[in-house]
Design a protein around this motif. Structure first.
Motif, PDB file in Angstrom:
ATOM      1  N   LEU A  82      35.405  49.215  40.625  1.00 48.94           N
ATOM      2  CA  LEU A  82      36.686  48.936  41.281  1.00 48.94           C
ATOM      3  C   LEU A  82      36.470  48.139  42.575  1.00 48.94           C
ATOM      4  CD1 LEU A  82      38.571  52.316  40.715  1.00 48.94           C
ATOM      5  CD2 LEU A  82      38.982  50.155  39.524  1.00 48.94           C
ATOM      6  N   GLY A  83      35.375  48.420  43.261  1.00 50.25           N
ATOM      7  CA  GLY A  83      35.023  47.669  44.469  1.00 50.25           C
ATOM      8  C   GLY A  83      34.753  46.207  44.160  1.00 50.25           C
ATOM      9  N   VAL A  84      34.003  45.970  43.097  1.00 52.96           N
ATOM     10  CA  VAL A  84      33.698  44.607  42.648  1.00 52.96           C
ATOM     11  C   VAL A  84      35.005  43.894  42.276  1.00 52.96           C
ATOM     12  CG1 VAL A  84      32.659  43.258  40.763  1.00 52.96           C
ATOM     13  CG2 VAL A  84      31.345  45.078  41.869  1.00 52.96           C
ATOM     14  N   ALA A  85      35.867  44.591  41.538  1.00 55.17           N
ATOM     15  CA  ALA A  85      37.142  44.003  41.100  1.00 55.17           C
ATOM     16  C   ALA A  85      37.984  43.596  42.307  1.00 55.17           C
ATOM     17  CB  ALA A  85      37.907  44.993  40.220  1.00 55.17           C
ATOM     18  N   LYS A  86      38.018  44.491  43.304  1.00 55.13           N
ATOM     19  CA  LYS A  86      38.812  44.234  44.507  1.00 55.13           C
ATOM     20  C   LYS A  86      38.310  42.980  45.225  1.00 55.13           C
ATOM     21  CE  LYS A  86      41.167  46.931  48.008  1.00 55.13           C
ATOM     22  NZ  LYS A  86      41.290  48.239  48.644  1.00 55.13           N
ATOM     23  N   GLU A  87      36.983  42.892  45.377  1.00 50.52           N
ATOM     24  CA  GLU A  87      36.375  41.712  46.005  1.00 50.52           C
ATOM     25  C   GLU A  87      36.762  40.426  45.296  1.00 50.52           C
ATOM     26  OE1 GLU A  87      32.066  41.933  46.219  1.00 50.52           O
ATOM     27  OE2 GLU A  87      32.219  43.842  47.292  1.00 50.52           O
ATOM     28  N   MET A  88      36.897  40.514  43.969  1.00 50.69           N
ATOM     29  CA  MET A  88      37.196  39.336  43.151  1.00 50.69           C
ATOM     30  C   MET A  88      38.701  39.106  43.013  1.00 50.69           C
ATOM     31  SD  MET A  88      34.329  39.911  40.191  1.00 50.69           S
ATOM     32  CE  MET A  88      34.029  38.236  39.661  1.00 50.69           C
ATOM     33  N   GLY A  89      39.504  40.003  43.594  1.00 51.02           N
ATOM     34  CA  GLY A  89      40.949  39.857  43.513  1.00 51.02           C
ATOM     35  C   GLY A  89      41.520  40.193  42.149  1.00 51.02           C
ATOM     36  N   VAL A  90      40.785  41.048  41.412  1.00 50.39           N
ATOM     37  CA  VAL A  90      41.242  41.462  40.080  1.00 50.39           C
ATOM     38  C   VAL A  90      41.844  42.865  40.180  1.00 50.39           C
ATOM     39  CG1 VAL A  90      40.502  42.019  37.718  1.00 50.39           C
ATOM     40  CG2 VAL A  90      39.520  40.037  38.912  1.00 50.39           C
ATOM     41  N   ASP A  91      43.076  43.014  39.702  1.00 55.67           N
ATOM     42  CA  ASP A  91      43.774  44.288  39.774  1.00 55.67           C
ATOM     43  C   ASP A  91      43.362  45.161  38.594  1.00 55.67           C
ATOM     44  OD1 ASP A  91      45.428  46.226  40.774  1.00 55.67           O
ATOM     45  OD2 ASP A  91      47.295  45.321  40.060  1.00 55.67           O
ATOM     46  N   LEU A  92      42.347  45.997  38.836  1.00 56.40           N
ATOM     47  CA  LEU A  92      41.755  46.816  37.776  1.00 56.40           C
ATOM     48  C   LEU A  92      42.093  48.281  37.993  1.00 56.40           C
ATOM     49  CD1 LEU A  92      39.771  46.304  35.340  1.00 56.40           C
ATOM     50  CD2 LEU A  92      37.939  47.055  36.852  1.00 56.40           C
ATOM     51  N   GLU A  93      42.337  48.985  36.899  1.00 52.25           N
ATOM     52  CA  GLU A  93      42.638  50.422  36.948  1.00 52.25           C
ATOM     53  C   GLU A  93      41.572  51.193  36.183  1.00 52.25           C
ATOM     54  OE1 GLU A  93      47.481  49.672  36.843  1.00 52.25           O
ATOM     55  OE2 GLU A  93      46.438  50.168  34.986  1.00 52.25           O
ATOM     56  N   TRP A  94      41.270  52.389  36.685  1.00 50.97           N
ATOM     57  CA  TRP A  94      40.272  53.247  36.042  1.00 50.97           C
ATOM     58  C   TRP A  94      40.964  54.417  35.346  1.00 50.97           C
ATOM     59  CZ3 TRP A  94      37.659  57.915  38.457  1.00 50.97           C
ATOM     60  CH2 TRP A  94      36.691  58.438  37.595  1.00 50.97           C
ATOM     61  N   GLY A  95      40.558  54.655  34.089  1.00 47.57           N
ATOM     62  CA  GLY A  95      41.140  55.730  33.287  1.00 47.57           C
ATOM     63  C   GLY A  95      40.898  57.126  33.830  1.00 47.57           C
ATOM     64  N   GLY A  96      39.878  57.261  34.679  1.00 47.17           N
ATOM     65  CA  GLY A  96      39.577  58.570  35.263  1.00 47.17           C
ATOM     66  C   GLY A  96      40.639  59.035  36.245  1.00 47.17           C
ATOM     67  N   LEU A  97      41.514  58.114  36.643  1.00 44.44           N
ATOM     68  CA  LEU A  97      42.603  58.449  37.566  1.00 44.44           C
ATOM     69  C   LEU A  97      43.939  58.631  36.834  1.00 44.44           C
ATOM     70  CD1 LEU A  97      41.763  55.950  40.457  1.00 44.44           C
ATOM     71  CD2 LEU A  97      41.264  58.401  40.376  1.00 44.44           C
ATOM     72  N   PHE A  98      43.929  58.508  35.510  1.00 38.10           N
ATOM     73  CA  PHE A  98      45.168  58.698  34.753  1.00 38.10           C
ATOM     74  C   PHE A  98      45.662  60.127  34.930  1.00 38.10           C
ATOM     75  CE2 PHE A  98      44.145  55.396  31.171  1.00 38.10           C
ATOM     76  CZ  PHE A  98      44.308  54.367  32.079  1.00 38.10           C
ATOM     77  N   PRO A  99      46.982  60.312  35.056  1.00 36.68           N
ATOM     78  CA  PRO A  99      47.497  61.685  35.097  1.00 36.68           C
ATOM     79  C   PRO A  99      47.318  62.334  33.723  1.00 36.68           C
ATOM     80  CG  PRO A  99      49.312  60.101  35.060  1.00 36.68           C
ATOM     81  CD  PRO A  99      48.036  59.303  35.131  1.00 36.68           C
TER      82      PRO A  99
END
Length: 128
Positions: free
Chosen positions: A95-112
């Motif tokens: 997610l850190g890498v994605a943020k640096e690259m300006g890519v809006d990425l979501e992780w399934g581990g945070l799904f409700p």
């Protein structure tokens, strides 16, 4: 540390997904907290139906169907590990890498509800 890279199976899964997802994963594998592979990318409707029937996926509306999601597998000494905390650490990195690259990425581990540690997807908000 040795620079990591993906094997041919991982690359084959990656080749079929959205290029922003490819870019993030290729950058993330360079110096990850754990080695990891890509175990799924673009899925057919048939495959998704099988996974839902088997209880391995909760939706027929999966981001995998449009090539906007990948599943990863943490590798410890070359063997799959399913310990959630390892996926949490890997997710922070990815997610850190994605943020640096300006890519809006979501992780399934945070799904409700259903915590899907191996799953990463491009956001519906930005990618439709």
């Amino acid at each position: 540390a040795n620079e990591m890279n993906f094997g041919t199976k991982s690359e084959a899964f990656l080749a079929c997904v959205h290029e922003d997802l490819q870019k993030v994963m290729h950058k993330a594998i360079e110096a990850p907290p754990y080695d990891f592979s890509i175990t799924d990318g673009l899925r057919t409707l048939e495959r998704q139906k099988e996974l839902v029937a088997a209880g391995k996926s909760k939706t027929m509306n999966s981001r995998h169907l449009t090539g906007k999601a990948v599943d990863v597998c943490v590798l410890i000494d070359g063997k799959a590990s399913w310990e959630f905390h390892k996926y949490e650490e890997l997710a922070k990195h990815i997610l850190g890498v994605a943020k640096e690259m300006g890519v809006d990425l979501e992780w399934g581990g945070l799904f409700p509800g259903f915590k899907d540690g191996p799953h990463f997807q491009l956001s519906k908000a930005k990618y439709g």
